[in-house]
Write an enzyme that holds these catalytic residues in place. Structure first.
Site, PDB file in Angstrom:
ATOM      1  N   ASP A  96      39.743   6.724  44.731  1.00 24.49           N
ATOM      2  CA  ASP A  96      40.380   5.521  44.190  1.00 24.49           C
ATOM      3  C   ASP A  96      41.642   5.081  44.921  1.00 24.49           C
ATOM      4  O   ASP A  96      42.480   4.376  44.359  1.00 24.49           O
ATOM      5  CB  ASP A  96      40.726   5.761  42.713  1.00 24.49           C
ATOM      6  CG  ASP A  96      41.523   7.042  42.501  1.00 24.49           C
ATOM      7  OD1 ASP A  96      42.176   7.515  43.456  1.00 24.49           O
ATOM      8  OD2 ASP A  96      41.490   7.580  41.381  1.00 24.49           O
ATOM      9  N   GLU A 118      33.010  10.925  44.271  1.00 24.58           N
ATOM     10  CA  GLU A 118      33.839  10.938  43.057  1.00 24.58           C
ATOM     11  C   GLU A 118      33.809   9.559  42.382  1.00 24.58           C
ATOM     12  O   GLU A 118      34.824   8.967  42.041  1.00 24.58           O
ATOM     13  CB  GLU A 118      35.279  11.369  43.352  1.00 24.58           C
ATOM     14  CG  GLU A 118      36.032  11.813  42.091  1.00 24.58           C
ATOM     15  CD  GLU A 118      37.471  12.238  42.371  1.00 24.58           C
ATOM     16  OE1 GLU A 118      37.680  13.453  42.534  1.00 24.58           O
ATOM     17  OE2 GLU A 118      38.354  11.369  42.437  1.00 24.58           O
ATOM     18  N   GLU A 132      44.977   2.718  41.080  1.00 23.97           N
ATOM     19  CA  GLU A 132      43.747   3.479  41.255  1.00 23.97           C
ATOM     20  C   GLU A 132      42.591   3.013  40.370  1.00 23.97           C
ATOM     21  O   GLU A 132      41.439   2.992  40.800  1.00 23.97           O
ATOM     22  CB  GLU A 132      44.021   4.973  41.021  1.00 23.97           C
ATOM     23  CG  GLU A 132      44.818   5.635  42.122  1.00 23.97           C
ATOM     24  CD  GLU A 132      46.319   5.478  41.975  1.00 23.97           C
ATOM     25  OE1 GLU A 132      47.061   6.042  42.810  1.00 23.97           O
ATOM     26  OE2 GLU A 132      46.766   4.794  41.021  1.00 23.97           O
ATOM     27  N   HIS A 205      54.122  12.236  40.913  1.00 23.06           N
ATOM     28  CA  HIS A 205      54.278  11.265  41.995  1.00 23.06           C
ATOM     29  C   HIS A 205      53.727   9.877  41.690  1.00 23.06           C
ATOM     30  O   HIS A 205      53.916   8.965  42.484  1.00 23.06           O
ATOM     31  CB  HIS A 205      53.566  11.783  43.242  1.00 23.06           C
ATOM     32  CG  HIS A 205      52.064  11.746  43.114  1.00 23.06           C
ATOM     33  ND1 HIS A 205      51.355  12.742  42.479  1.00 23.06           N
ATOM     34  CD2 HIS A 205      51.143  10.841  43.525  1.00 23.06           C
ATOM     35  CE1 HIS A 205      50.076  12.450  42.509  1.00 23.06           C
ATOM     36  NE2 HIS A 205      49.916  11.294  43.126  1.00 23.06           N
ATOM     37  N   ARG A 207      52.905   6.110  40.826  1.00 20.59           N
ATOM     38  CA  ARG A 207      53.747   4.908  40.859  1.00 20.59           C
ATOM     39  C   ARG A 207      54.220   4.512  39.462  1.00 20.59           C
ATOM     40  O   ARG A 207      55.374   4.144  39.270  1.00 20.59           O
ATOM     41  CB  ARG A 207      52.974   3.730  41.473  1.00 20.59           C
ATOM     42  CG  ARG A 207      52.715   3.856  42.959  1.00 20.59           C
ATOM     43  CD  ARG A 207      51.809   2.724  43.435  1.00 20.59           C
ATOM     44  NE  ARG A 207      51.416   2.904  44.824  1.00 20.59           N
ATOM     45  CZ  ARG A 207      52.030   2.363  45.862  1.00 20.59           C
ATOM     46  NH1 ARG A 207      53.076   1.589  45.660  1.00 20.59           N
ATOM     47  NH2 ARG A 207      51.610   2.564  47.097  1.00 20.59           N
ATOM     48  N   HIS A 238      57.018  14.926  46.333  1.00 18.41           N
ATOM     49  CA  HIS A 238      56.382  13.881  47.137  1.00 18.41           C
ATOM     50  C   HIS A 238      57.410  13.279  48.096  1.00 18.41           C
ATOM     51  O   HIS A 238      58.619  13.258  47.813  1.00 18.41           O
ATOM     52  CB  HIS A 238      55.828  12.803  46.195  1.00 18.41           C
ATOM     53  CG  HIS A 238      54.852  11.873  46.834  1.00 18.41           C
ATOM     54  ND1 HIS A 238      55.239  10.789  47.577  1.00 18.41           N
ATOM     55  CD2 HIS A 238      53.493  11.861  46.840  1.00 18.41           C
ATOM     56  CE1 HIS A 238      54.172  10.142  48.009  1.00 18.41           C
ATOM     57  NE2 HIS A 238      53.098  10.775  47.580  1.00 18.41           N
TER      58      HIS A 238
END
Length: 367
Positions: A96, A118, A132, A205, A207, A238
């Site tokens: 994604d 996936e 995603e 991490h 967003r 990250h």
């Protein structure tokens, strides 16, 4: 001979695609080329080195503070000439990411079939996770092959009207990767530092978590440390500078929190195997940790992996400080609750997903 191009750009994609690349390259009736976009750079290269995968093409798009606009546009502009030169029979993408979305779109424009590894994971909240959830739904529209990790993912695709004959339940290639990375005789300086303590392995991490949600997560962890002197936290931070700023601000005086650089895949998997519990907003770790018998507290309000919730390997705890604190505290002090999560059956596969995918692609080629 089937010409297959495998495209990915981030560390999580690489971990899950490298085992598949290895299997495909062993097949005599496949010609495999690998293109990386470099959406991640240092973290991507660590995984490539660990699996000894050398890309045939590298777009090297990463730059500081890159936006979704820039990632998408740079991939589209960079990949067109390569696809036209290689003329693959199939392009394989994973999951994604924006790399996955942009590659699938470019393949669609050139009428090249897409295989989606996936496939079928859903929250049905277009902004959670962001971007995603949009990316994976968009890829499913153009994909010719849907390689779903679970029956639930298959059902999601069927509900959306995808042809059931093009959907294959394979398990998740993340479990394949673990078969090659875990070491019995492993040692690391972070494990030496944490010797005698219960290790909480933290990754954060996403967003949508940057800002107040992430601060809530970190402050909940701080409260746990104040009450439990036998707990230490290892946090591979990250590379995003905003995340590093928040983590540094909240944890600056915490001697029992180690903020470290991102780990290569071998180090991460082996520290994961030795952790007491895992706190994460990552997708892949929700699959990896249960296969190692590690309870996972998911630092999100939604998850596209409901199988783990149903099986009891995952617990969705959100990002609020109090919820984080209470959830960790429960697993630290309630041995029965902890053992129940440790012993729950992992629903994400048996380590043979890559072989199944290769069999499906290349069996059709022979028929």
């Amino acid at each position: 001979m089937k010409r297959i191009m495998v495209v990915f750009g981030t560390r999580p994609e690489a971990i899950k695609m490298c085992p598949l690349i290895k299997v495909l390259k062993e097949r005599q009736n496949a010609r495999v080329s690998v293109l990386v976009t470099g959406q991640h750079r240092k973290m991507l290269d660590q995984v490539l080195n660990a699996f000894d995968v050398i890309p045939d093409y590298d777009l090297s798009i990463m730059k500081e503070k890159q936006t979704l606009f820039e990632i998408t546009a740079n991939i589209l502009n960079g990949i067109k000439a390569i696809l036209e030169k290689e003329q693959p029979d199939l392009v394989l993408v994973h999951g994604d990411t924006t790399t996955t979305f942009a590659t699938a779109l470019a393949s669609f424009y050139l009428q090249i079939p897409v295989g989606h590894v996936e496939a079928g994971l859903r929250t049905y909240d277009i902004y959670s996770p962001y971007p995603e959830e949009y990316n994976r739904q968009a890829v499913s529209i153009v994909a010719r092959y849907h390689f779903a990790p679970t029956e639930q993912a298959k059902l999601n695709l069927i509900k959306e009207g995808k042809d059931k004959d093009n959907i294959y339940v394979t398990g998740n290639t993340a479990i394949d990767a673990l078969k090659t990375t875990i070491r019995k005789d492993y040692s690391h300086e972070e494990l030496t530092w944490a010797l005698g303590s219960r290790i909480i392995l933290l990754t954060a991490h996403r967003r949508e978590n940057i800002g107040k949600p992430m601060e809530g997560i970190f402050h909940g962890i701080k409260r746990i440390l104040e009450e439990n002197p036998d707990v230490k936290v290892i946090y591979p931070v990250h590379l995003n500078p905003l995340i590093r700023e928040i983590a540094g601000s909240v944890f600056q005086d915490e001697e029992r929190v180690h903020l470290i650089e991102p780990l290569d895949v071998l180090d991460f998997h082996n520290i994961l195997a030795r952790a007491y519990l895992v706190l994460t907003d990552s997708g892949g770790i929700q699959e990896e940790a249960p296969s190692l018998g590690k309870p996972v507290l998911v630092l999100r309000d939604t998850t596209e992996r409901p199988e783990g919730i149903k099986a009891g390997t995952l617990c969705l705890v959100g990002t609020k400080e109090e919820a984080i604190y209470q959830s960790i505290r429960n697993l630290l002090h309630d041995k029965a609750a902890y053992n129940k999560m440790c012993q729950a059956s992992n629903p994400y596969g048996d380590g043979f997903a890559s072989k199944r995918i290769a069999d499906i692609l290349l069996r059709e080629n022979e028929s």
